[in-house]
Enzyme design. Structure first.
Site, mmCIF file in Angstrom:
data_model
loop_
_atom_site.group_PDB
_atom_site.id
_atom_site.type_symbol
_atom_site.label_atom_id
_atom_site.label_comp_id
_atom_site.label_asym_id
_atom_site.label_seq_id
_atom_site.Cartn_x
_atom_site.Cartn_y
_atom_site.Cartn_z
ATOM 1 C CB SER A 109 -0.953 -0.028 1.196
ATOM 2 O OG SER A 109 -1.987 0.908 1.042
ATOM 3 C CD GLU A 207 -2.131 -2.923 -3.909
ATOM 4 O OE1 GLU A 207 -3.304 -3.214 -3.608
ATOM 5 O OE2 GLU A 207 -1.524 -1.975 -3.382
ATOM 6 C CG HIS A 273 -5.467 -2.677 -0.405
ATOM 7 N ND1 HIS A 273 -4.482 -2.280 -1.294
ATOM 8 C CD2 HIS A 273 -5.376 -1.846 0.661
ATOM 9 C CE1 HIS A 273 -3.832 -1.242 -0.768
ATOM 10 N NE2 HIS A 273 -4.346 -0.960 0.401
#
Length: 302
Positions: A109, A207, A273
């Site tokens: 992230s 992602e 995630h």
């Protein structure tokens, strides 16, 4: 590219929060998981401090990062959670000293910014993987997510194929190169900075979380126009978390964007995630094929 040494039972590892603040109860639950792997967990001094929406101010977050890397008794560093703000500390990191003190650095992230910065300026393999509070807590943790830590101990390469989850080809072929990438928004934000990702001859992993289709399209277009996709050897698309209706729109965007690519492109990789969330080394060699669809990744430890 330097590979850190593999973990061993009774190794000391540090948990730090370079981005957002961790939930204390979830952090405790995740630490138990690491301890059950035979690790001795040290918590960074400022992991539970909160100032505004960042974990703490830049200097304190940087201090936890530096202390974990420079302590010779610590053999791995795991991020507690994501959030935002890691770009702020990237210019202040002592990359030369990290190069002299290589060890496992693991997160995803917002941590994408640090994974790529450390890889670029410390010449160190880093790890895109599930975080201690976010992914190892009792509410969401899966056995598959836990299992991805095992390669840090064994040094075994990773094979991702239909036994884990189907990879869906968008463009066919075979490609080999370094595995690089991470969160799409963070990769886009790095463009034009000293921390811009180097994708020449690489397999690019992306992602994202809860971004609408038009924003996915905009970010991919930005990468393309910045030349990031010019010399890649393949693209692996991980979780692009969205509801069912938006997911269909995103699939159309991906098909439109990559269908005519000259390199292999697959989607469906369970990384980012999501649960399960498989950890992978960045900076090691990888091979992507579409017949059959699979991703082979060299070990990130020695």
């Amino acid at each position: 590219m330097i590979k850190p040494r593999a973990l061993q039972e009774d190794d000391r590892v540090a948990v730090i929060a370079p981005a957002g603040p961790a939930d204390e109860e979830k952090l405790k639950q995740g630490i138990v998981v690491l301890e059950n792997m035979g690790l001795k967990v040290i918590i960074g001094r400022h992991v539970l401090d909160v100032e505004d929406r960042l974990a703490v101010d830049d200097e304190k977050r940087l201090a936890d990062l530096h202390e974990a890397f420079f302590d010779p008794t610590i053999h791995g560093i795991f991020c507690a959670t994501g959030g935002f703000g890691t770009a702020r500390i990237a210019p202040m990191i002592d990359y030369a000293r990290i190069n002299r003190n290589p060890k496992i650095f693991w997160g995803y992230s917002d941590i994408t910014y640090l994974l790529n910065a450390i890889q670029k300026y410390s010449d160190l393999v880093t790890f895109h993987g599930p975080m201690v509070a976010t992914d190892l807590n009792d509410e969401v943790r899966s056995a598959e997510t836990e299992s991805s830590f095992s390669s840090l101990f064994t040094g075994e390469p990773m094979t991702y194929n239909s036994y884990k989850s189907p990879l869906i080809p968008i463009a066919h072929g075979t490609g080999e190169g370094r595995l690089v990438g991470g969160n799409l928004e963070l990769l886009t934000k790095g463009l034009g900075t000293p921390f811009q990702i180097n994708t020449k001859g690489a397999i690019l992993l992306i992602e994202e979380v809860a971004a609408p289709s038009f924003l996915i399209n905009a970010m991919l277009t930005h990468l393309k126009q910045a030349g990031v996709l010019d010399e890649v050897k393949g693209v692996v698309i991980g979780e692009l978390q969205a509801d069912a209706e938006e997911s269909k729109k995103i699939e159309l965007v991906l098909e439109d964007f990559f269908a005519c690519a000259s390199y292999p492109v697959v989607r469906g990789f369970h990384i980012g995630h999501c649960q399960p969330n498989y950890g992978v080394p960045l900076g090691t060699n990888a091979k992507l094929t579409t017949a059959p669809p699979q991703l082979l990744i060299e070990s990130g430890v020695k």
